[in-house]
Design a protein around this motif. Structure first.
Motif, PDB file in Angstrom:
ATOM      1  N   PHE A   1      38.938 -15.222 -13.432  1.00 31.88           N
ATOM      2  CA  PHE A   1      38.185 -15.457 -12.205  1.00 31.88           C
ATOM      3  C   PHE A   1      39.102 -15.749 -11.017  1.00 31.88           C
ATOM      4  O   PHE A   1      38.668 -15.714  -9.877  1.00 31.88           O
ATOM      5  CB  PHE A   1      37.208 -16.621 -12.392  1.00 31.88           C
TER       6      PHE A   1
ATOM      7  N   TYR B   1      32.134 -20.102  -8.035  1.00 34.22           N
ATOM      8  CA  TYR B   1      33.562 -20.319  -8.230  1.00 34.22           C
ATOM      9  C   TYR B   1      34.037 -21.436  -7.308  1.00 34.22           C
ATOM     10  O   TYR B   1      33.386 -21.772  -6.335  1.00 34.22           O
ATOM     11  CB  TYR B   1      34.345 -19.037  -7.933  1.00 34.22           C
TER      12      TYR B   1
ATOM     13  N   LYS C   1      35.370 -22.552 -12.934  1.00 32.63           N
ATOM     14  CA  LYS C   1      35.983 -21.259 -12.644  1.00 32.63           C
ATOM     15  C   LYS C   1      36.700 -21.338 -11.297  1.00 32.63           C
ATOM     16  O   LYS C   1      36.067 -21.496 -10.260  1.00 32.63           O
ATOM     17  CB  LYS C   1      34.919 -20.168 -12.602  1.00 32.63           C
TER      18      LYS C   1
ATOM     19  N   ARG D   1      39.431 -24.953 -16.702  1.00 30.75           N
ATOM     20  CA  ARG D   1      38.812 -23.845 -17.446  1.00 30.75           C
ATOM     21  C   ARG D   1      38.121 -24.365 -18.708  1.00 30.75           C
ATOM     22  O   ARG D   1      37.021 -23.930 -19.050  1.00 30.75           O
ATOM     23  CB  ARG D   1      39.871 -22.792 -17.794  1.00 30.75           C
TER      24      ARG D   1
ATOM     25  N   ASN E   1      43.148 -16.785 -16.521  1.00 31.55           N
ATOM     26  CA  ASN E   1      41.965 -17.136 -15.728  1.00 31.55           C
ATOM     27  C   ASN E   1      41.475 -15.908 -14.973  1.00 31.55           C
ATOM     28  O   ASN E   1      41.834 -15.704 -13.814  1.00 31.55           O
ATOM     29  CB  ASN E   1      42.308 -18.254 -14.740  1.00 31.55           C
TER      30      ASN E   1
ATOM     31  N   SER F   1      38.517 -19.571  -8.420  1.00 31.99           N
ATOM     32  CA  SER F   1      38.750 -18.247  -7.843  1.00 31.99           C
ATOM     33  C   SER F   1      39.948 -18.255  -6.905  1.00 31.99           C
ATOM     34  O   SER F   1      40.632 -17.253  -6.762  1.00 31.99           O
ATOM     35  CB  SER F   1      37.512 -17.756  -7.095  1.00 31.99           C
TER      36      SER F   1
END
Length: 182
Positions: free
Chosen positions: A107, A22, A53, A48, A105, A55
């Protein structure tokens, strides 16, 4: 000689998985002058789309509601923090933004904001919600390349309440961390 414990077997990177799966993203370099919730959402959507990704998302400078200080308001360093709420570029506030980012999202687990240690670069706005709701004092200081100035600050007697309420507000809005500069 390098301690053998510090050497790494670069063919086995499994120990790095939590670090490289991430990415943290800060809005400063990508969106700084045009920071709005719409632009933040678009940036995260583009990342995305390409499989990046995110985080951790840091909403950097330019989200704040700002106003003039004793130094004026012409230069961004002279402006002062006026309100806990995000400016008009965030019509749904941080609660709306954090909800949208996290819904789209999965993540993204943490969202944070930047703020100046004393509110903003010019400390506090001379008038506004913050100075109307917290005890303030004028202190001698220097700003913007050591220009002497009277800086408005939260008084020591009200500082804990200010911090508790500011961070509680941010937490309520889904903000889980802050980054500060002096």
């Amino acid at each position: 000689m390098i301690n053998q414990g510090f050497k790494s077997d670069f063919t086995n990177t499994s120990h790095l998985a939590p670090l490289v799966d991430y990415l943290g993203f800060c809005t400063w370099n990508a969106l700084e002058p045009e920071l709005t919730s719409e632009n933040v959402l678009e940036a995260v959507q583009i990342l995305r789309k390409y499989g990046v990704k995110i985080s951790t998302l840091l909403i950097d400078d330019n989200w704040q509601t700002l106003g003039g200080t004793a130094m004026g308001d012409g230069h961004h360093d002279y402006r002062g923090f006026a309100d806990f709420k995000a400016n008009e570029g965030f019509p749904s506030g941080f609660k709306g933004l954090t909800s949208s980012v996290k819904a789209d999202n999965p993540f993204t687990t943490d969202m944070g904001v930047w703020h100046g240690l004393m509110g903003y670069w010019g400390t506090l706005e001379k008038e506004g919600w913050v100075v109307d709701n917290y005890e303030t004092v004028d202190v001698d200081g220097k700003m913007y390349y050591a220009v002497p100035a009277k800086l408005k600050s939260i008084s020591a007697s009200d500082l804990n309440r200010f911090c508790d309420e500011f961070y509680a507000y941010l937490s309520f809005c889904g903000i889980s961390f802050v980054k500060t500069d002096v």
